[in-house]
Write a protein that holds these residues in place. Structure first.
Motif, PDB file in Angstrom:
ATOM      1  N   GLN A  15       0.834  -1.214   0.000  1.00 49.11           N
ATOM      2  CA  GLN A  15       0.000   0.000   0.000  1.00 49.11           C
ATOM      3  C   GLN A  15       0.862   1.254   0.000  1.00 49.11           C
ATOM      4  OE1 GLN A  15      -3.473   0.168  -0.319  1.00 49.11           O
ATOM      5  NE2 GLN A  15      -2.860   2.274  -0.768  1.00 49.11           N
ATOM      6  N   ARG A  18       2.100   1.738  -3.465  1.00 45.14           N
ATOM      7  CA  ARG A  18       1.032   2.257  -4.342  1.00 45.14           C
ATOM      8  C   ARG A  18       0.780   3.743  -4.069  1.00 45.14           C
ATOM      9  NH1 ARG A  18      -1.084  -2.840  -3.170  1.00 45.14           N
ATOM     10  NH2 ARG A  18      -2.434  -2.023  -1.527  1.00 45.14           N
ATOM     11  N   GLU A  21       3.537   5.775  -5.570  1.00 48.95           N
ATOM     12  CA  GLU A  21       3.369   5.799  -7.026  1.00 48.95           C
ATOM     13  C   GLU A  21       2.238   6.731  -7.443  1.00 48.95           C
ATOM     14  OE1 GLU A  21       2.171   2.610 -10.432  1.00 48.95           O
ATOM     15  OE2 GLU A  21       3.677   1.982  -8.967  1.00 48.95           O
TER      16      GLU A  21
END
Length: 135
Positions: A15, A18, A21
């Motif tokens: 997580q 992510r 990103e």
């Protein structure tokens, strides 16, 4: 089946990656994921797998048999936590709580009344691993 803490830690790291990103977190926040090196995760999983197998094999266990299984997993986790090959990573407060909860829930999942066992031993349920725990 109770989720092993390393599964939670891997999910958290994914997580964080992510979120970095997606621009939700700054890239320097991704370094927090280094608190769970793969060697620590694998070693923790291995100790917990052995515990699960032992508890599965206990049929109508005595308190001493249950506490023996708890002692063995806690000593194995002590070794993982103290292993320098993890680059200084180890169990912090949140991880300790998750590991203790995992031990409790795993025992309960296999028919052990942890509250009654603790009462018979004159300890609080949350202290079931404390006699051996260094982490």
């Amino acid at each position: 089946m109770v989720s092993r803490p390393p599964e939670n830690w891997r999910a958290w790291m994914a997580q964080v990656a992510r979120d970095v990103e997606a621009g939700i977190l700054e890239p320097d926040c991704a370094g927090a994921a280094e608190m769970y090196p793969e060697s620590l995760l694998r070693a923790t999983d291995s100790a917990l797998e052995a515990f699960e197998a032992e508890v599965r094999g206990l049929l109508e266990p005595t308190d001493d048999e249950v506490l023996g299984a708890v002692e063995r997993v806690v000593l194995a986790l002590n070794a993982v936590d103290g292993d320098a090959s993890h680059g200084g990573a180890g169990y912090c407060t949140e991880e300790r709580e998750q590991l203790c909860e995992y031990i409790d829930l795993t025992l309960g999942e296999h028919g052990v009344d942890v509250a009654a066992l603790a009462a018979r031993k004159g300890i609080d349920r949350a202290e079931i691993a404390d006699a051996w725990r260094d982490w």
